[in-house]
Design a protein around this motif. Sequence first.
Motif, PDB file in Angstrom:
ATOM      1  N   ILE A  89       0.851  -1.197   0.000  1.00 15.96           N
ATOM      2  CA  ILE A  89       0.000   0.000   0.000  1.00 15.96           C
ATOM      3  C   ILE A  89       0.881   1.239   0.000  1.00 15.96           C
ATOM      4  O   ILE A  89       0.658   2.185  -0.767  1.00 15.96           O
ATOM      5  CB  ILE A  89      -0.948   0.003   1.220  1.00 15.96           C
ATOM      6  N   PHE A  90       1.912   1.243   0.861  1.00 17.61           N
ATOM      7  CA  PHE A  90       2.838   2.372   0.915  1.00 17.61           C
ATOM      8  C   PHE A  90       3.627   2.499  -0.396  1.00 17.61           C
ATOM      9  O   PHE A  90       3.967   3.600  -0.818  1.00 17.61           O
ATOM     10  CB  PHE A  90       3.805   2.219   2.089  1.00 17.61           C
ATOM     11  N   TYR A  91       3.891   1.371  -1.017  1.00 15.17           N
ATOM     12  CA  TYR A  91       4.588   1.355  -2.307  1.00 15.17           C
ATOM     13  C   TYR A  91       3.785   2.113  -3.364  1.00 15.17           C
ATOM     14  O   TYR A  91       4.300   3.003  -4.041  1.00 15.17           O
ATOM     15  CB  TYR A  91       4.817  -0.101  -2.710  1.00 15.17           C
ATOM     16  N   VAL A  92       2.497   1.787  -3.472  1.00 17.05           N
ATOM     17  CA  VAL A  92       1.632   2.447  -4.450  1.00 17.05           C
ATOM     18  C   VAL A  92       1.393   3.906  -4.077  1.00 17.05           C
ATOM     19  O   VAL A  92       1.453   4.795  -4.938  1.00 17.05           O
ATOM     20  CB  VAL A  92       0.280   1.699  -4.582  1.00 17.05           C
ATOM     21  N   VAL A  93       1.150   4.158  -2.797  1.00 17.74           N
ATOM     22  CA  VAL A  93       0.926   5.527  -2.330  1.00 17.74           C
ATOM     23  C   VAL A  93       2.153   6.396  -2.605  1.00 17.74           C
ATOM     24  O   VAL A  93       2.046   7.541  -3.055  1.00 17.74           O
ATOM     25  CB  VAL A  93       0.581   5.550  -0.830  1.00 17.74           C
ATOM     26  N   GLY A  94       3.328   5.833  -2.354  1.00 17.97           N
ATOM     27  CA  GLY A  94       4.573   6.574  -2.609  1.00 17.97           C
ATOM     28  C   GLY A  94       4.715   6.971  -4.065  1.00 17.97           C
ATOM     29  O   GLY A  94       5.094   8.101  -4.385  1.00 17.97           O
ATOM     30  N   ILE A  95       4.393   6.040  -4.962  1.00 19.24           N
ATOM     31  CA  ILE A  95       4.483   6.331  -6.399  1.00 19.24           C
ATOM     32  C   ILE A  95       3.455   7.383  -6.816  1.00 19.24           C
ATOM     33  O   ILE A  95       3.756   8.273  -7.617  1.00 19.24           O
ATOM     34  CB  ILE A  95       4.295   5.044  -7.230  1.00 19.24           C
ATOM     35  N   LEU A  96       2.258   7.293  -6.260  1.00 18.04           N
ATOM     36  CA  LEU A  96       1.231   8.292  -6.582  1.00 18.04           C
ATOM     37  C   LEU A  96       1.640   9.681  -6.096  1.00 18.04           C
ATOM     38  O   LEU A  96       1.401  10.684  -6.766  1.00 18.04           O
ATOM     39  CB  LEU A  96      -0.114   7.884  -5.978  1.00 18.04           C
TER      40      LEU A  96
END
Length: 200
Positions: free
Chosen positions: A4-11
């Motif tokens: 989740i943090f991975y995707v949030v970070g990219i966004l």
Amino acid sequence: MKYIFYVVGILILTLGISLTIQSKLGTSPFDALLVGLSKNVGLTVGSWEIILALLLIGSNSLLARKKPEILGLITALITGIGIDMWLFLLHDVVSPDILFSQAVCFTTGLVIVGLGTATYLHTNFAPIPVDRLTLIIKELTRKTIFFSRTLIYLLFFMLAIFFNGPIGVGTLLTVCFGGYILHFFMPITGRILDNILNKS
């Protein structure tokens, strides 16, 4: 939770990239290259993110003497889609014309890029190939992230000039402070994410 943090970070990262592009003050050398290729060759900015990612995955494999990190392509795909999405959403909403608003837009974008990059890098899952290159150069030279990031920025700066990308004062500021901002956020996001992940 880590993903989740991975995707949030990219966004977060792609939002910052899009803000620097919309500021019209110049983008990071890598993003300037993407925009230059998009305007002069065709395809979207996000599409060129994916194409260059493939080339960097090969280069990283040679430098690190390891198998190609195919997972990095997943990150590049999400990043490319994110950039195109934010540019589409911000096109009519964020389009500053006076210097002050352009400066605010660019500065906000630059800080958000550092925060987003530090967030998703800490998950240690499939870094964007250019960020993996940053870490590889850091290990090879035994220097700081600031040094390796700045070295990479200078390389893409020359390529962006060749392809007539949006080079401006913002590009210079990114070269000077982009690595420092990432270096600043890395330990902060690390402590926060470690605390959350350990509790979960």
